[in-house]
Every structure is written in structure tokens, then in C-alpha cells.
Design an enzyme around this catalytic site. Structure first.
Site, short mmCIF file in Angstrom:
data_model
loop_
_atom_site.label_atom_id
_atom_site.label_comp_id
_atom_site.label_asym_id
_atom_site.label_seq_id
_atom_site.Cartn_x
_atom_site.Cartn_y
_atom_site.Cartn_z
N GLU A 295 46.13 76.67 -4.65
CA GLU A 295 47.30 76.08 -3.99
C GLU A 295 48.25 75.41 -4.99
OE1 GLU A 295 47.31 74.75 0.16
OE2 GLU A 295 47.18 72.75 -0.73
N LYS B 198 50.57 72.54 -5.10
CA LYS B 198 50.67 71.32 -4.29
C LYS B 198 51.16 70.20 -5.19
CE LYS B 198 47.48 68.64 -1.34
NZ LYS B 198 46.07 68.54 -0.87
N LYS C 191 52.22 77.58 3.19
CA LYS C 191 51.49 76.43 3.75
C LYS C 191 52.54 75.44 4.23
CE LYS C 191 47.14 74.79 3.84
NZ LYS C 191 46.96 73.50 3.21
N GLU D 33 43.89 77.05 11.39
CA GLU D 33 43.16 75.92 10.80
C GLU D 33 42.58 74.98 11.84
OE1 GLU D 33 44.74 73.72 7.26
OE2 GLU D 33 44.69 72.05 8.68
N ASN E 204 39.15 72.86 7.82
CA ASN E 204 39.65 71.80 6.94
C ASN E 204 38.62 70.67 6.83
OD1 ASN E 204 41.22 70.23 5.32
ND2 ASN E 204 43.05 70.31 6.60
N GLU F 125 38.46 74.65 3.42
CA GLU F 125 39.67 74.06 2.86
C GLU F 125 39.46 72.58 2.53
OE1 GLU F 125 42.69 76.42 5.96
OE2 GLU F 125 42.74 74.25 5.78
N SER F 126 40.00 72.16 1.41
CA SER F 126 40.10 70.75 0.98
C SER F 126 38.82 70.19 0.36
CB SER F 126 40.49 69.81 2.14
OG SER F 126 41.69 70.22 2.76
#
Ligand SMILES: O=C(O)c1ccccc1NCC(=O)[C@H](O)[C@H](O)COP(=O)(O)O
Length: 255
Positions: free
Chosen positions: A48, A50, A110, A159, A180, A211-212
Site C-alpha cells: 500500500e 499510504k 483504496k 472489507e 481488517n 489487512e492491517s
């Protein structure tokens, strides 16, 4: 809905008022992330771009998105996610366009999508995949936007963070579900969330993307063992001295 998500979505409602509803020529075939993921014998990695976030503030705001994307590609990334929200993440659609022009791998827009015009814009700027956040949409809007993205050949990552959201996601039969690990109410990040949800729903015929909060090879192995076939990694790669080496370490063999 978490307070931060509510705040972001209310900004989006204002943002979409000024979006043009011009006629879009549908002459570009998006690149499939799902096909790449299915062909891979290792964990797929979505790197990503970001610059900043509500939970972390500035992460790497002066990055050149195309340069960062090139580093991700040299590490063998399977797709690149670009955070395009300006107010909370300091990104832009120009970031997405720059990445799309620089790489051949699928590019994920995103953002916080609540309206068809944002999907038109994603296609126009070169996205191959979009994100639909279950917590930000009611059932009818989720299905409508999922189907609308499909008319462009765009894939959607749907998501979820909770069991209730997983049930709502599965009801529309998506090919890609993102789990997530970040609780948007508290900003707490715990990779055990993917383990917990996939222990219950991992048999569903869909691909799960964790994710994350993914930092290490050990995290990647945990996510694989939980049943995820892909990872979405932002901050770790944005702060890494050698993102290509980090990506290689996360692409653990599939079981
Ligand atoms: O990251 C945040 O603070 C955040 C806050 C509110 C809504 C969404 C947020 N993050 C978006 C993401 O889902 C992450 O950028 C993505 O999963 C990568 O996470 P990480 O690897 O932990 O940077």
C-alpha cells in the site's frame, strides 16, 4: 459505525457532490488481482502507498508514489493499493494514476466508496480493484456498488471487521473479502482478528485478504495458517528501508 468512519463518510458525501458524471469510454480491461492470487503458490502481497492515516498521523508524506510502487514491484508484490483520500490520508487520484502508469500489477483504489461516481472515477484513473467497506454501506448499497464495479470489470475487495459484517459480506457472494485487523472504534490493531473470523468463516468459497498490522514473516505465517491467501500491508512497507526485501519475507509458501 465507528466515529472516525462516520466523519470520513460525511466528508465523502460533500466530496462526491462535485464529482463529474461525464460519459466514460469503457475501452480499458482491468487487470485481475483474483487471477494472479489464484496462480500464486505463495502468499499474495498487496503493498500500500499510504502517506498518512488518522491513527498514525504522517507516515511518509513526501513519497513519490511511482518510485515507491517500483520498489514494491521489485519485491514481487501482487498488487498495489493506493490510498486516494486527501483529508485523512493525504493521498490523491493523481497518486493512483502515477502508480498505474508505472507498474503492470493490479492497482487498488483504496478509498471510502459510497457512490457510483467514485467507481466511475476509479476506472477513469486506472484502478483495477476497488474497496467496499461493509461498515460504511447498507446491504442495498453494498450489492448495488459491487454489481456496478463489475460492469467495468473492476474487482471489489469487500472489507469486514466483525462477524456481523462478515455475514453481510458473504450474502452478496464476493470473490475477495478483506478482513481488517484494525478496529476503527479504538484504532487497536490485532492480527488475531483474522484468526478469530476465519476460524468460523474460513471454509467459505472466497479468497480472504488479511489487512492491517502485518509486520513480519511470522505474521504472514499466522495469517496463512488462519486461511488467508493474501495480505494488505501499508505502514510496514512505507517505513521500511528496503520494502522489496520486506515483501519477499512476507511471501511465505502456501500450504
Ligand atoms: O489506518 C488508519 O488509521 C485508518 C483509519 C480509518 C480508516 C481506515 C484506516 N486505514 C485503512 C486501512 O485499511 C489500512 O491502510 C490498510 O489495511 C493497511 O494497514 P497497515 O498495514 O496497518 O498500515
Amino acid at each position: 459505525m465507528a466515529a472516525i468512519l462516520e466523519e470520513i463518510i460525511s466528508h465523502k458525501r460533500i466530496e462526491i457532490k462535485s464529482l463529474d458524471t461525464q460519459q466514460i469510454i469503457r475501452n480499458r480491461k482491468p487487470v485481475s488481482f483474483r487471477e494472479r492470487l489464484e496462480a500464486s503458490d505463495t502468499m499474495a502481497v498487496i503493498g500500500e502507498v499510504k502517506r498518512a492515516s488518522p491513527s498514525r498521523g504522517d507516515i511518509n508524506i513526501n513519497i513519490k508514489p511511482e518510485g515507491q510502487a517500483a520498489k514494491y514491484v521489485s519485491g514481487g508484490v501482487d498488487a498495489i493499493s493506493v490510498l486516494t483520500d486527501k483529508n485523512y490520508f493525504k493521498g490523491s487520484m493523481r497518486d493512483l494514476e502515477a502508480v498505474k502508469c508505472a507498474v503492470g500489477v493490479p492497482v487498488l483504489n483504496k478509498d471510502f466508496i459510497i457512490d457510483e461516481r467514485q467507481i466511475d472515477r476509479a476506472y477513469l484513473y486506472g484502478a483495477d480493484v476497488i474497496l467496499l467497506i461493509v461498515a460504511a454501506l447498507d446491504d442495498a448499497a453494498l450489492k448495488r456498488l459491487y454489481d456496478y464495479a463489475g460492469t467495468y470489470g473492476l474487482e471489489s475487495i469487500v472489507e469486514v471487521h466483525t462477524e456481523a459484517e462478515m455475514e453481510r459480506a458473504l450474502a452478496i457472494g464476493p470473490e475477495l473479502i478483506g478482513v481488517n485487523n484494525r478496529d476503527l472504534k479504538t484504532f487497536e490493531v490485532d492480527v488475531a482478528n483474522t484468526e478469530r473470523l476465519l476460524a468460523k468463516y474460513g471454509d467459505a468459497s472466497t479468497h480472504f485478504i488479511a489487512e492491517s498490522g502485518i509486520k513480519t514473516e511470522a505474521d504472514a505465517e499466522r495469517m496463512r495458517d488462519a486461511g488467508a491467501s493474501a495480505l494488505l500491508v501499508g505502514e510496514t512497507l512505507m517505513r521500511a528501508a528496503q520494502p522489496d526485501a520486506t515483501i519477499r519475507s512476507l511471501k511465505v509458501p502456501r500450504r
